[in-house]
Design an enzyme around this catalytic site. Structure first.
Site, PDB file in Angstrom:
ATOM      1  N   HIS A 106       0.931  -1.033  -0.205  1.00 27.33           N
ATOM      2  CA  HIS A 106      -0.420   0.311   0.126  1.00 27.33           C
ATOM      3  C   HIS A 106       1.607   1.174  -0.175  1.00 27.33           C
ATOM      4  O   HIS A 106       1.987   1.204   0.251  1.00 27.33           O
ATOM      5  CB  HIS A 106      -1.381  -0.195   1.065  1.00 27.33           C
ATOM      6  N   GLU A 176      -3.654   2.096  -6.860  1.00 21.31           N
ATOM      7  CA  GLU A 176      -3.897   2.787  -7.125  1.00 21.31           C
ATOM      8  C   GLU A 176      -3.354   3.784  -6.650  1.00 21.31           C
ATOM      9  O   GLU A 176      -2.345   3.527  -6.442  1.00 21.31           O
ATOM     10  CB  GLU A 176      -3.711   2.434  -5.142  1.00 21.31           C
TER      11      GLU A 176
HETATM   12  C1  PEP Z   1      -6.430   3.473   0.172  1.00 25.24           C
HETATM   13  O1  PEP Z   1      -5.846   4.585   0.641  1.00 25.24           O
HETATM   14  O2  PEP Z   1      -6.132   2.637  -0.210  1.00 25.24           O
HETATM   15  C2  PEP Z   1      -7.537   4.545  -0.542  1.00 25.24           C
HETATM   16  C3  PEP Z   1      -8.326   4.166  -1.616  1.00 25.24           C
HETATM   17  O3  PEP Z   1      -8.432   5.379   0.188  1.00 25.24           O
HETATM   18  P1  PEP Z   1      -9.480   6.545  -0.458  1.00 25.24           P
HETATM   19  O4  PEP Z   1     -10.148   5.726  -0.690  1.00 25.24           O
HETATM   20  O5  PEP Z   1      -9.193   7.398   0.950  1.00 25.24           O
HETATM   21  O6  PEP Z   1      -8.515   7.522  -1.175  1.00 25.24           O
END
Ligand code: PEP
Length: 323
Positions: A106, A176
Protein backbone atom coordinates in the site's frame (compact mmCIF):
# COMPACT_ATOMS: atom_id res chain seq x y z
CA UNK A 1 -23.19 -4.08 -18.95
CA UNK A 2 -22.14 -7.59 -18.01
CA UNK A 3 -24.40 -9.57 -15.74
CA UNK A 4 -23.17 -12.05 -13.16
CA UNK A 5 -20.00 -10.12 -12.50
CA UNK A 6 -18.40 -11.14 -9.20
CA UNK A 7 -16.73 -8.21 -7.51
CA UNK A 8 -14.46 -7.96 -4.49
CA UNK A 9 -15.26 -4.84 -2.47
CA UNK A 10 -12.38 -4.47 -0.03
CA UNK A 11 -12.61 -2.02 2.87
CA UNK A 12 -9.31 -0.68 4.15
CA UNK A 13 -10.16 0.65 7.59
CA UNK A 14 -6.59 1.95 7.95
CA UNK A 15 -5.99 3.08 11.58
CA UNK A 16 -9.69 3.24 12.49
CA UNK A 17 -11.84 2.85 14.56
CA UNK A 18 -10.20 3.78 17.87
CA UNK A 19 -11.64 0.97 20.02
CA UNK A 20 -12.55 -2.69 19.77
CA UNK A 21 -16.14 -1.91 20.81
CA UNK A 22 -16.46 0.45 17.90
CA UNK A 23 -14.90 -2.14 15.56
CA UNK A 24 -17.46 -4.73 16.71
CA UNK A 25 -20.35 -2.32 16.16
CA UNK A 26 -19.14 -1.47 12.67
CA UNK A 27 -18.43 -5.13 11.85
CA UNK A 28 -22.05 -6.04 12.63
CA UNK A 29 -23.18 -3.48 10.05
CA UNK A 30 -20.73 -4.81 7.44
CA UNK A 31 -21.97 -8.33 8.13
CA UNK A 32 -25.47 -7.21 7.15
CA UNK A 33 -24.15 -5.58 3.96
CA UNK A 34 -22.27 -8.76 3.03
CA UNK A 35 -25.49 -10.77 3.27
CA UNK A 36 -27.56 -8.20 1.38
CA UNK A 37 -25.18 -7.81 -1.56
CA UNK A 38 -23.86 -11.32 -2.10
CA UNK A 39 -26.95 -11.99 -4.18
CA UNK A 40 -29.15 -8.93 -4.05
CA UNK A 41 -32.42 -9.25 -6.01
CA UNK A 42 -32.09 -7.70 -9.49
CA UNK A 43 -28.43 -6.96 -8.87
CA UNK A 44 -26.06 -6.70 -11.85
CA UNK A 45 -23.22 -8.14 -9.80
CA UNK A 46 -22.57 -10.29 -6.80
CA UNK A 47 -20.45 -8.49 -4.20
CA UNK A 48 -17.92 -10.11 -1.90
CA UNK A 49 -17.36 -7.96 1.19
CA UNK A 50 -13.84 -7.95 2.63
CA UNK A 51 -12.83 -5.84 5.62
CA UNK A 52 -9.18 -5.16 6.45
CA UNK A 53 -9.15 -3.76 10.01
CA UNK A 54 -6.08 -2.90 12.11
CA UNK A 55 -4.34 -6.08 13.42
CA UNK A 56 -5.78 -5.91 16.98
CA UNK A 57 -9.37 -6.15 15.67
CA UNK A 58 -8.91 -9.11 13.31
CA UNK A 59 -10.03 -11.76 15.83
CA UNK A 60 -13.08 -9.74 16.85
CA UNK A 61 -14.14 -9.35 13.24
CA UNK A 62 -13.65 -13.05 12.58
CA UNK A 63 -16.02 -13.77 15.47
CA UNK A 64 -18.64 -11.28 14.25
CA UNK A 65 -18.42 -12.55 10.66
CA UNK A 66 -18.82 -16.22 11.61
CA UNK A 67 -21.45 -17.90 9.39
CA UNK A 68 -21.56 -14.86 7.12
CA UNK A 69 -20.07 -14.30 3.66
CA UNK A 70 -17.97 -11.36 4.92
CA UNK A 71 -14.22 -11.91 4.86
CA UNK A 72 -11.48 -10.46 7.04
CA UNK A 73 -8.15 -9.30 5.65
CA UNK A 74 -4.99 -7.64 6.97
CA UNK A 75 -3.43 -4.34 5.90
CA UNK A 76 0.18 -5.50 5.85
CA UNK A 77 2.49 -8.33 6.93
CA UNK A 78 6.09 -8.84 7.98
CA UNK A 79 8.81 -9.94 5.58
CA UNK A 80 9.94 -12.33 8.33
CA UNK A 81 8.37 -15.57 9.43
CA UNK A 82 9.08 -15.29 13.14
CA UNK A 83 11.77 -14.75 15.75
CA UNK A 84 13.18 -11.61 17.36
CA UNK A 85 11.34 -9.02 15.29
CA UNK A 86 9.64 -6.69 17.75
CA UNK A 87 6.36 -5.27 16.51
CA UNK A 88 6.15 -7.46 13.42
CA UNK A 89 3.28 -9.78 12.46
CA UNK A 90 4.05 -12.94 10.48
CA UNK A 91 1.87 -14.30 7.71
CA UNK A 92 1.51 -17.61 9.60
CA UNK A 93 -0.08 -15.65 12.47
CA UNK A 94 -2.59 -14.05 10.11
CA UNK A 95 -3.30 -17.44 8.56
CA UNK A 96 -3.99 -18.91 12.01
CA UNK A 97 -6.59 -16.15 12.57
CA UNK A 98 -8.39 -17.07 9.35
CA UNK A 99 -7.43 -14.01 7.35
CA UNK A 100 -8.41 -14.47 3.68
CA UNK A 101 -6.45 -11.60 2.07
CA UNK A 102 -3.39 -9.54 2.97
CA UNK A 103 -2.73 -6.12 1.45
CA UNK A 104 0.90 -5.63 0.48
CA UNK A 105 2.63 -2.56 -0.95
CA UNK A 106 0.00 0.00 0.00
CA UNK A 107 1.28 3.49 -0.80
CA UNK A 108 1.07 4.43 2.89
CA UNK A 109 3.48 1.54 3.65
CA UNK A 110 5.71 2.43 0.70
CA UNK A 111 5.81 6.00 2.08
CA UNK A 112 7.35 4.72 5.33
CA UNK A 113 9.99 2.59 3.65
CA UNK A 114 8.57 -0.48 1.94
CA UNK A 115 10.57 -1.06 -1.24
CA UNK A 116 9.61 -3.23 -4.20
CA UNK A 117 12.13 -5.83 -2.99
CA UNK A 118 10.56 -5.93 0.49
CA UNK A 119 7.13 -6.15 -1.11
CA UNK A 120 8.28 -9.11 -3.21
CA UNK A 121 9.38 -10.92 -0.03
CA UNK A 122 6.11 -10.10 1.74
CA UNK A 123 4.19 -11.40 -1.24
CA UNK A 124 6.09 -14.67 -1.00
CA UNK A 125 5.30 -14.94 2.72
CA UNK A 126 1.57 -14.49 2.12
CA UNK A 127 1.46 -16.97 -0.75
CA UNK A 128 3.42 -19.53 1.26
CA UNK A 129 0.62 -19.46 3.83
CA UNK A 130 -1.98 -20.11 1.12
CA UNK A 131 -3.57 -16.70 1.60
CA UNK A 132 -4.65 -14.26 -1.11
CA UNK A 133 -2.45 -11.22 -1.54
CA UNK A 134 -3.68 -7.81 -2.69
CA UNK A 135 -0.67 -6.15 -4.29
CA UNK A 136 -0.99 -2.36 -4.51
CA UNK A 137 0.73 -0.56 -7.35
CA UNK A 138 0.33 2.96 -8.70
CA UNK A 139 2.24 5.99 -9.85
CA UNK A 140 2.68 9.13 -7.72
CA UNK A 141 2.28 11.52 -10.60
CA UNK A 142 0.79 11.15 -14.03
CA UNK A 143 3.05 12.84 -16.55
CA UNK A 144 2.07 13.82 -20.10
CA UNK A 145 4.80 11.62 -21.61
CA UNK A 146 3.37 8.42 -20.21
CA UNK A 147 6.34 7.69 -17.94
CA UNK A 148 3.83 6.63 -15.28
CA UNK A 149 3.23 3.47 -17.30
CA UNK A 150 6.87 2.50 -16.80
CA UNK A 151 6.57 3.23 -13.08
CA UNK A 152 3.69 0.79 -12.73
CA UNK A 153 5.45 -1.76 -14.94
CA UNK A 154 8.61 -1.57 -12.81
CA UNK A 155 6.58 -1.99 -9.60
CA UNK A 156 4.81 -5.04 -11.01
CA UNK A 157 7.98 -6.57 -12.37
CA UNK A 158 9.94 -6.16 -9.14
CA UNK A 159 7.13 -7.16 -6.79
CA UNK A 160 6.13 -10.27 -8.72
CA UNK A 161 9.71 -11.35 -9.42
CA UNK A 162 9.75 -14.26 -6.97
CA UNK A 163 6.44 -15.83 -7.97
CA UNK A 164 5.88 -18.94 -10.02
CA UNK A 165 3.05 -19.04 -12.54
CA UNK A 166 1.02 -21.23 -10.17
CA UNK A 167 1.27 -18.59 -7.41
CA UNK A 168 -0.81 -16.19 -9.50
CA UNK A 169 -4.06 -17.86 -8.46
CA UNK A 170 -3.46 -16.10 -5.11
CA UNK A 171 -2.61 -12.66 -6.50
CA UNK A 172 -5.01 -9.75 -6.79
CA UNK A 173 -3.63 -6.47 -8.13
CA UNK A 174 -4.96 -3.18 -6.75
CA UNK A 175 -4.22 -0.28 -9.06
CA UNK A 176 -4.13 2.73 -6.78
CA UNK A 177 -2.71 5.89 -8.35
CA UNK A 178 -1.14 7.62 -5.36
CA UNK A 179 -2.26 11.06 -6.54
CA UNK A 180 -5.88 9.86 -6.33
CA UNK A 181 -5.73 8.47 -2.79
CA UNK A 182 -7.25 10.52 0.00
CA UNK A 183 -8.61 13.23 -2.32
CA UNK A 184 -12.13 14.27 -3.21
CA UNK A 185 -14.12 12.14 -5.60
CA UNK A 186 -13.32 14.30 -8.64
CA UNK A 187 -9.73 13.15 -8.29
CA UNK A 188 -10.60 9.49 -8.75
CA UNK A 189 -9.79 8.14 -12.18
CA UNK A 190 -12.74 8.14 -14.57
CA UNK A 191 -13.98 4.72 -15.64
CA UNK A 192 -12.77 5.41 -19.18
CA UNK A 193 -9.22 6.31 -18.12
CA UNK A 194 -9.14 3.41 -15.68
CA UNK A 195 -10.11 0.98 -18.43
CA UNK A 196 -7.01 2.01 -20.40
CA UNK A 197 -4.85 1.32 -17.37
CA UNK A 198 -6.50 -2.05 -16.79
CA UNK A 199 -5.76 -3.01 -20.39
CA UNK A 200 -2.20 -1.83 -19.98
CA UNK A 201 -1.69 -3.85 -16.77
CA UNK A 202 -3.03 -6.96 -18.51
CA UNK A 203 -0.66 -6.31 -21.39
CA UNK A 204 2.25 -6.06 -18.95
CA UNK A 205 1.21 -9.33 -17.33
CA UNK A 206 1.08 -10.97 -20.74
CA UNK A 207 4.53 -9.62 -21.64
CA UNK A 208 5.98 -10.70 -18.30
CA UNK A 209 4.10 -14.00 -17.92
CA UNK A 210 1.44 -15.40 -20.23
CA UNK A 211 -2.04 -14.91 -21.65
CA UNK A 212 -3.94 -16.83 -19.01
CA UNK A 213 -2.28 -14.91 -16.13
CA UNK A 214 -2.95 -11.66 -18.00
CA UNK A 215 -6.64 -12.39 -18.34
CA UNK A 216 -7.41 -14.28 -15.13
CA UNK A 217 -5.67 -12.05 -12.57
CA UNK A 218 -8.16 -9.86 -10.73
CA UNK A 219 -7.58 -6.12 -10.83
CA UNK A 220 -9.11 -3.74 -8.29
CA UNK A 221 -9.15 0.04 -8.30
CA UNK A 222 -8.48 2.22 -5.26
CA UNK A 223 -8.32 5.99 -4.85
CA UNK A 224 -11.12 8.27 -3.65
CA UNK A 225 -13.97 5.92 -4.50
CA UNK A 226 -17.31 7.31 -3.31
CA UNK A 227 -20.96 6.41 -3.87
CA UNK A 228 -20.99 9.03 -6.67
CA UNK A 229 -18.16 7.61 -8.77
CA UNK A 230 -18.31 3.87 -7.96
CA UNK A 231 -20.75 2.97 -10.72
CA UNK A 232 -18.62 4.60 -13.43
CA UNK A 233 -15.40 3.13 -12.04
CA UNK A 234 -16.73 -0.42 -11.94
CA UNK A 235 -18.84 -0.56 -15.07
CA UNK A 236 -16.70 1.57 -17.37
CA UNK A 237 -13.36 0.76 -15.74
CA UNK A 238 -13.78 -3.00 -16.21
CA UNK A 239 -12.20 -3.79 -12.85
CA UNK A 240 -12.93 -6.80 -10.67
CA UNK A 241 -13.58 -4.76 -7.56
CA UNK A 242 -12.47 -1.90 -5.35
CA UNK A 243 -10.12 -1.11 -2.50
CA UNK A 244 -11.88 1.59 -0.50
CA UNK A 245 -10.27 3.72 2.17
CA UNK A 246 -12.15 6.61 3.79
CA UNK A 247 -15.53 5.74 2.31
CA UNK A 248 -15.33 2.42 4.14
CA UNK A 249 -14.87 4.01 7.57
CA UNK A 250 -18.64 4.31 7.86
CA UNK A 251 -20.97 1.44 6.96
CA UNK A 252 -23.45 3.87 5.37
CA UNK A 253 -21.08 5.16 2.70
CA UNK A 254 -19.66 1.67 2.10
CA UNK A 255 -23.18 0.33 1.58
CA UNK A 256 -24.05 3.25 -0.72
CA UNK A 257 -21.07 2.23 -2.88
CA UNK A 258 -22.27 -1.39 -2.93
CA UNK A 259 -25.74 -0.24 -3.92
CA UNK A 260 -24.44 2.04 -6.70
CA UNK A 261 -22.48 -0.88 -8.16
CA UNK A 262 -24.98 -3.69 -7.75
CA UNK A 263 -28.04 -1.68 -8.76
CA UNK A 264 -26.62 0.86 -11.23
CA UNK A 265 -28.88 3.64 -12.40
CA UNK A 266 -26.63 5.19 -15.07
CA UNK A 267 -27.45 8.61 -13.66
CA UNK A 268 -24.30 8.75 -11.57
CA UNK A 269 -22.29 7.79 -14.65
CA UNK A 270 -23.87 10.53 -16.69
CA UNK A 271 -23.27 13.09 -13.93
CA UNK A 272 -19.68 12.00 -13.55
CA UNK A 273 -18.99 12.20 -17.27
CA UNK A 274 -20.34 15.75 -17.21
CA UNK A 275 -18.08 16.65 -14.28
CA UNK A 276 -15.06 15.12 -16.01
CA UNK A 277 -15.79 17.07 -19.21
CA UNK A 278 -16.09 20.27 -17.18
CA UNK A 279 -12.80 19.55 -15.43
CA UNK A 280 -11.01 18.97 -18.74
CA UNK A 281 -12.03 22.43 -19.87
CA UNK A 282 -10.36 24.05 -16.88
CA UNK A 283 -7.08 24.53 -18.71
CA UNK A 284 -5.06 25.76 -15.73
CA UNK A 285 -5.94 22.84 -13.52
CA UNK A 286 -2.59 21.06 -13.52
CA UNK A 287 -3.37 19.03 -10.44
CA UNK A 288 -5.47 16.46 -12.27
CA UNK A 289 -3.18 14.73 -14.69
CA UNK A 290 -4.28 14.09 -18.22
CA UNK A 291 -3.98 10.69 -19.82
CA UNK A 292 -4.70 11.70 -23.39
CA UNK A 293 -1.13 11.98 -24.68
CA UNK A 294 -0.15 8.58 -23.47
CA UNK A 295 -3.40 7.04 -24.68
CA UNK A 296 -1.98 5.96 -28.01
CA UNK A 297 0.93 4.29 -26.26
CA UNK A 298 -1.44 2.46 -23.94
CA UNK A 299 -3.72 1.21 -26.67
CA UNK A 300 -0.89 0.08 -28.93
CA UNK A 301 -0.60 -3.65 -29.06
CA UNK A 302 -3.42 -4.29 -26.61
CA UNK A 303 -6.03 -5.72 -28.91
CA UNK A 304 -4.98 -9.27 -28.19
CA UNK A 305 -5.26 -8.77 -24.43
CA UNK A 306 -8.70 -7.22 -24.83
CA UNK A 307 -9.81 -10.28 -26.77
CA UNK A 308 -8.48 -12.55 -24.02
CA UNK A 309 -10.25 -10.49 -21.35
CA UNK A 310 -13.53 -10.90 -23.20
CA UNK A 311 -12.97 -14.65 -23.39
CA UNK A 312 -12.34 -14.86 -19.63
CA UNK A 313 -15.42 -12.78 -18.89
CA UNK A 314 -17.58 -15.15 -20.93
CA UNK A 315 -15.99 -18.17 -19.23
CA UNK A 316 -16.52 -16.64 -15.78
CA UNK A 317 -20.17 -15.86 -16.58
CA UNK A 318 -20.73 -19.43 -17.80
CA UNK A 319 -19.16 -20.80 -14.60
CA UNK A 320 -21.38 -18.62 -12.40
CA UNK A 321 -24.46 -19.74 -14.35
CA UNK A 322 -23.56 -23.40 -13.87
CA UNK A 323 -23.30 -22.87 -10.11
C1 PEP B 1 -6.53 3.56 0.14
O1 PEP B 1 -5.94 4.04 1.09
O2 PEP B 1 -6.26 2.43 -0.29
C2 PEP B 1 -7.57 4.35 -0.50
C3 PEP B 1 -8.01 3.98 -1.66
O3 PEP B 1 -7.99 5.45 0.20
P1 PEP B 1 -9.18 6.45 -0.21
O4 PEP B 1 -10.32 5.60 -0.68
O5 PEP B 1 -9.50 7.16 1.05
O6 PEP B 1 -8.65 7.34 -1.26
Amino acid sequence: MHKNKKLLIAANWKMTPPTVNEARRKALLFKGIAKRYLKAPKAKASLQVLVCPPYPFISELRTVFKNSPALVGAQDVSEHDGGSKTGEVASTMLQSLGVSHVVVGHSERRAVGDTDEMIAVKLGQVIRTKTQVILCVGESIRDEEGEYLNVVKAQLKASLARLSNADFSRVVIAYEPVWAIGRDDNMALSGHDLHQMVIYIRKMLRDLYNDSIATATKILYGGSVTPDNAEDIIWNGEVDGLLIGRASFEADSYEAICKAIALPTHSSMIMREATMRKMKTIKNNKSRPSVDKSKEKVLKGMKRVKKGTRKIRVARAKKTKQK
